[in-house]
Structures are given as structure tokens and as C-alpha cells.
Design a protein around this motif. Structure first.
Motif, PDB file in Angstrom:
ATOM      1  N   TYR A 221       0.836  -1.205   0.000  1.00 39.80           N
ATOM      2  CA  TYR A 221       0.000   0.000   0.000  1.00 39.80           C
ATOM      3  C   TYR A 221       0.872   1.257   0.000  1.00 39.80           C
ATOM      4  N   LYS A 253      -2.163  10.134   2.544  1.00 35.54           N
ATOM      5  CA  LYS A 253      -2.326   8.689   2.739  1.00 35.54           C
ATOM      6  C   LYS A 253      -1.020   8.047   3.201  1.00 35.54           C
ATOM      7  N   ARG A 407     -10.432   5.223   7.413  1.00 35.20           N
ATOM      8  CA  ARG A 407     -10.708   4.711   6.066  1.00 35.20           C
ATOM      9  C   ARG A 407      -9.418   4.297   5.373  1.00 35.20           C
ATOM     10  N   TYR A 408      -8.366   5.095   5.519  1.00 37.23           N
ATOM     11  CA  TYR A 408      -7.081   4.730   4.919  1.00 37.23           C
ATOM     12  C   TYR A 408      -6.554   3.424   5.517  1.00 37.23           C
ATOM     13  N   ASN A 411      -8.363   0.708   3.848  1.00 35.93           N
ATOM     14  CA  ASN A 411      -7.850   0.535   2.485  1.00 35.93           C
ATOM     15  C   ASN A 411      -6.545  -0.257   2.491  1.00 35.93           C
ATOM     16  N   ARG A 414      -7.173  -3.967   2.818  1.00 34.68           N
ATOM     17  CA  ARG A 414      -8.211  -4.491   1.928  1.00 34.68           C
ATOM     18  C   ARG A 414      -7.856  -5.855   1.325  1.00 34.68           C
ATOM     19  N   GLY A 418     -10.914  -7.093   2.981  1.00 32.17           N
ATOM     20  CA  GLY A 418     -11.730  -6.234   2.130  1.00 32.17           C
ATOM     21  C   GLY A 418     -13.217  -6.480   2.244  1.00 32.17           C
ATOM     22  N   ARG A 425     -16.388   0.434   6.131  1.00 34.27           N
ATOM     23  CA  ARG A 425     -15.610   1.434   5.395  1.00 34.27           C
ATOM     24  C   ARG A 425     -16.537   2.386   4.635  1.00 34.27           C
ATOM     25  N   LYS A 429     -16.707   6.383   5.169  1.00 34.96           N
ATOM     26  CA  LYS A 429     -16.525   7.307   4.038  1.00 34.96           C
ATOM     27  C   LYS A 429     -17.667   8.311   3.968  1.00 34.96           C
TER      28      LYS A 429
END
Length: 501
Positions: A221, A253, A407-408, A411, A414, A418, A425, A429
Motif C-alpha cells: 500500500y 495517505k 478509512r485509509y 484501504n 483491503r 476487504g 468502510r 466514508k
């Protein structure tokens, strides 16, 4: 950089037997004519660093003569079948011009660019046209001879390659229709994304290993966001639309992931990089903030009835924001040209090359950082209770920042969680988006107050700015109500048992 031109290319490449005839594409989709070939000879020298930093990032740099677009070309992949090609004048020297090297600074980290391959292409192009004679696409039949320059191995190669490139006005679905006809004619997928990658395949492996451990998931990531930051850097340098925003998001991020998953990286190095990413965000912030606020206020003015528009409002916006925009962009460009930014890029690259610390590597190791981010989000929301006015607005902004980090974090994991985190998530968001709109009204009101004071000082009627200020206050109240509903949905929504707070 005014000498740079840019073009978006939509194309696919194929291999074809040297003895096969050129496929006939007439009758495919709207293609009604396939013209006789036009022959050109293209000579290209490809450049990269000794450790192929451009190739590893998917970037291609070449100096090409012959054809209709001779010059220096920088090709950047954007998506499947789509790339952006930046072009600069050819010039007499064969060494990489300083302005080209500057464009690629985020990728090369100022390592010297040298010739790595030479490619000669005998190209036969067939224009594909519709019934009205309009160009839909160009089919190129390339007979290629290539050689590696330098490197650890000597490689000479000859091959045949087909390339079909859509015209800018052609419908994207035509590419799929042409693809089916070409395959029926014997064309096959090319394994390599470019002629250069075919030649240097021994130096640069084409596929990245799949992330298996928790450390590899986090590092994958981070590498993705670092790549996004560097590509946005290139966009900022050529003044591409939305590039400052994309660069700022990637920096945010990266910083968030380094802080949330600090046990998966070298903590001291990560802390230094995160601090520098915060500095970079501050340097990019003014340019982006001006862009967003100006767009919102212009849209707000469009919603005001004509009879309520008083004074040269749009002129005020243009004058005030043009000055602020130029100041903000100059600040961003100065930061990107400086040594501090280069040191940041080098430190981030080094961090990604460093072996992760030893420790737990299973799926469970990824849960704790996500759970911690979720708890911080809930504590931030709890801190808003009983607040009003400016204090409430500041507290809601903190909730928004914690929602972004949560949220990051989702991610990042995920590839592992996921499906299980999808609903949670989505709800996070929604909260973040609503509070983002709320913060926009806060920024708008500050700008409107400034505009009203400036206009009053020049004896202008500033009634409309006051009207917009009031509308923003009303919208902020509605957004706070929407946030309350979305927060209840988040609390009651589906999530893994280990994420219960």
C-alpha cells in the motif's frame, strides 16, 4: 513548463507472426476504410538510470527521430490501454535536457539518466476511417530491431508488433471490437508493456511478487501511494489539472499509513518521513484550498437570483483568487524544486527498501492498527458533545481527520479484510464526505467575510457576499444533522467482531 505538450493515447499492442499478412479491419464497428500503408522509419534512444528507476515505475523516456512527432517523449501509464505522452522539442544534443530531467526528478531522485537501449522501427501505418472519411484509429505494423546499451547483459532482438491507437474522438468501445477482429487474424497479446521493457526484461522483472505477510500488505500500500505521489509530482510540473490535489492526497495517505501502521516499518525513519510529509502537505495546501474555494463560490453565485446580485462580484473573485492562486502555485513549485523535498523522496524510497522489523506476520497483526484508528474516531466524535459555534466546527474537523485515517487503514488491509470491512468502510466514508462538505462551508465563510470587508473598503455593495455567508451557515446546520444520522448508521452497521469499539 510551456514547451511541454501532452496527449492522451488509447492503444493496444499485439504480437504477429513475421510472415502473417496485415489484418483487415474494414467492417469492424464503424470502420469502412483501411487505407494503404504509409511507411516511416523511427529511431529511438531510451534513457534511464543505472538501476532502471523509470522502468520500475512504469515510466518511459526516449529521444526519437523520424515520423511526425520527433522529440523527447515521456510516457506515463494511466490505466489499462491508456497512457499520457508528454513531448518536448528534439534539440541538437543527445544528452537529456535539464527541463526533461526536472520533470522526472521524483522518479530518478537526481540519479544520472543515460542511454539504455536503441530501437529502430520500420512502421507501416494504416488509417482506419468511417463512412464519412473521419479517422477512427490508426493501425501500425511495426518491424522492430532493438539492442540494449550497457547493463549486465547484451541483448539484440528483432520482432514484429501491431499497435492500434484510437483517435481522440473515437468511442472507447471500438478498441474492444478491433481487438476481437485482430485476434481472429492471429494477433496475440504482447507480454511486455513497451518495446523497452522487452529489451531490458532481464534487468527489470515484469511482475511484482504477491504480498503474503502482513508486512508485505502494508508495504504494498505504501508503494502504491508513493507511486501516486510521484506521478502527481510530474503533473504539477506540467501544470496538469487536479495534480496538486492528487499529490496532496497521496502525501496524506502515506503519512496516515506510516503513523497507523508504525509497527510494520522502521519507526524512527517512518516518524521522520511522516513529519516531512506533513510539511509537504502544508506547502501544497494553499494552492489546493484556493482552487476548491473559488470553484465553490462561483457555483454559489450561479444559484443566486439576478435581482440579488449586487456589485462586480465575479470580478472580485477573479482578482482575489487569481492572486492567491498564483502565490499558492509558486509556493508548491518552489517546494518541489528544493532540496528538502528531494530528501523526503529519497527517505521514502529508502524506507520502502528497508526490510520490515521482525514480529508477528499473520492476519491478526493487521487488526490492531485498524481497531485503534476506529477507537480514535469514536473518541473524536464523543468530544463534540455539548459544543457549539467555532468549538463545534473545530471538533467536527477533527472527527473528519480521524475518519480519513480510519478509512485509509481499511484501504491498507483491503487485500486481507476487504469483504469484511466493506460496509464499515462505506459508512466511515459517508461520515468523512459529509464533514468534508461541512468544512468547506467553514472555509467559504472565512473567504466571504474577507471579500465583504475588502469590498466595503472600496465602497462596493457587499450584500450578496453576506447572503452567501448566511446560506453557508444554513447548509452547515443541515450537514451537521446529516452527520448525526450517518454516525448512527455507522454505529449500528455491520462490522467484524474484532472491530467492535
Amino acid at each position: 513548463m510551456r514547451e511541454v505538450s501532452s496527449e492522451i493515447e488509447r492503444e493496444r499492442k499485439y504480437e504477429l507472426s513475421p510472415k502473417a499478412g496485415i489484418p483487415r479491419l474494414t467492417g469492424t464497428g464503424k470502420v469502412r476504410a483501411q487505407e494503404a500503408p504509409v511507411e516511416r522509419t523511427l529511431d529511438a534512444t531510451y534513457y534511464d538510470t543505472t538501476d532502471f528507476r523509470l522502468a520500475r515505475a512504469g515510466i518511459t523516456l526516449r529521444r526519437r527521430t523520424g515520423g511526425t512527432d520527433a522529440g523527447w517523449h515521456v510516457k506515463v501509464p494511466l490505466a489499462a490501454d491508456t497512457c499520457q505522452e508528454l513531448r518536448l522539442p528534439l534539440g541538437e544534443k543527445t544528452t537529456v535536457p535539464g527541463r526533461v530531467a526536472a520533470l522526472l526528478r521524483a522518479f530518478t531522485l537526481e540519479a544520472k539518466l543515460r542511454p539504455v537501449a536503441r530501437v529502430r522501427t520500420d512502421r507501416f501505418t494504416h488509417r482506419l476511417a468511417d463512412a464519412a472519411g473521419r479517422t477512427l484509429a490508426v493501425l501500425a505494423d511495426d518491424h522492430v530491431t532493438g539492442e540494449v546499451v550497457g547493463g549486465t547483459t547484451l541483448r539484440l532482438d528483432r520482432w514484429r508488433e501491431l499497435e492500434v491507437e484510437l483517435d481522440a474522438q473515437a468511442a472507447p468501445r471500438l478498441l474492444d471490437k478491433l481487438d476481437r477482429t485482430l485476434r481472429k487474424s492471429g494477433a496475440k497479446d504482447v507480454w511486455w508493456p513497451s518495446k523497452l521493457r522487452r529489451l531490458i526484461s532481464d534487468e527489470v522483472p515484469d511482475r511484482s511478487p504477491r504480498a503474503r505477510t502482513s508486512h508485505e500488505v502494508v508495504h504494498a500500500y505504501l508503494r502504491e501511494q508513493f507511486q501516486r505521489l510521484r506521478r502527481a509530482d510530474l503533473g504539477v510540473r506540467v501544470e496538469a489539472e487536479d495534480s496538486v490535489h492528487q499529490m496532496r492526497v497521496a502525501a496524506r495517505k502515506l503519512r496516515s499509513t506510516l503513523k497507523t501502521f508504525k509497527s510494520f516499518v522502521d519507526k524512527k525513519a517512518a516518524a521522520r518521513v511522516a513529519a516531512e510529509l506533513k510539511w509537504l502537505g502544508a506547502e501544497l495546501g494553499p494552492a489546493r484550498d484556493v482552487e476548491v474555494t473559488q470553484a465553490r463560490l462561483r457555483a454559489r453565485l450561479d444559484d443566486v437570483p439576478t435581482e440579488l446580485l449586487f456589485g462586480p462580484l465575479r470580478q472580485y473573485l477573479t482578482r482575489d483568487f487569481a492572486r492567491a492562486s498564483e502565490t499558492g502555485l509558486a509556493r508548491a513549485r518552489e517546494a518541489l524544486a528544493g532540496k528538502r523535498y528531494l530528501a523526503l523522496l529519497q527517505a521514502m524510497a529508502a524506507l520502502l527498501e528497508t526490510s520490515p522489523p521482525t514480529g508477528k506476520t499473520g492476519r491478526k497483526a493487521l487488526r490492531k492498527p485498524v481497531r485503534k484508528a476506529a477507537r480514535k474516531l469514536h473518541r473524536a466524535e464523543a468530544a463534540t458533545q455539548g459544543l457549539t459555534g467555532d468549538e463545534l466546527e473545530k471538533a467536527l474537523h477533527e472527527v473528519r481527520k480521524k475518519a480519513k485515517r480510519a478509512r485509509y487503514a481499511a484501504n491498507t488491509v483491503r487485500p486481507v479484510f476487504g469483504t469484511k470491512l466493506r460496509t464499515w468502510r462505506k459508512h466511515v466514508k459517508a461520515v468523512q464526505s459529509t464533514l468534508g462538505e461541512h468544512q468547506d462551508t467553514v472555509v467559504d465563510r472565512t473567504a466571504l467575510r474577507h471579500l465583504a470587508i475588502a469590498g466595503f473598503g472600496e465602497n462596493q455593495n457587499t450584500f450578496t457576499f453576506g447572503l452567501l455567508h448566511g446560506r453557508d451557515e444554513a447548509e452547515a446546520a443541515a450537514l451537521r444533522s446529516r452527520f448525526a444520522d450517518e454516525w448512527r448508521t455507522l454505529n449500528n452497521g455491520t462490522r467484524p467482531a474484532w472491530l467492535k469499539t
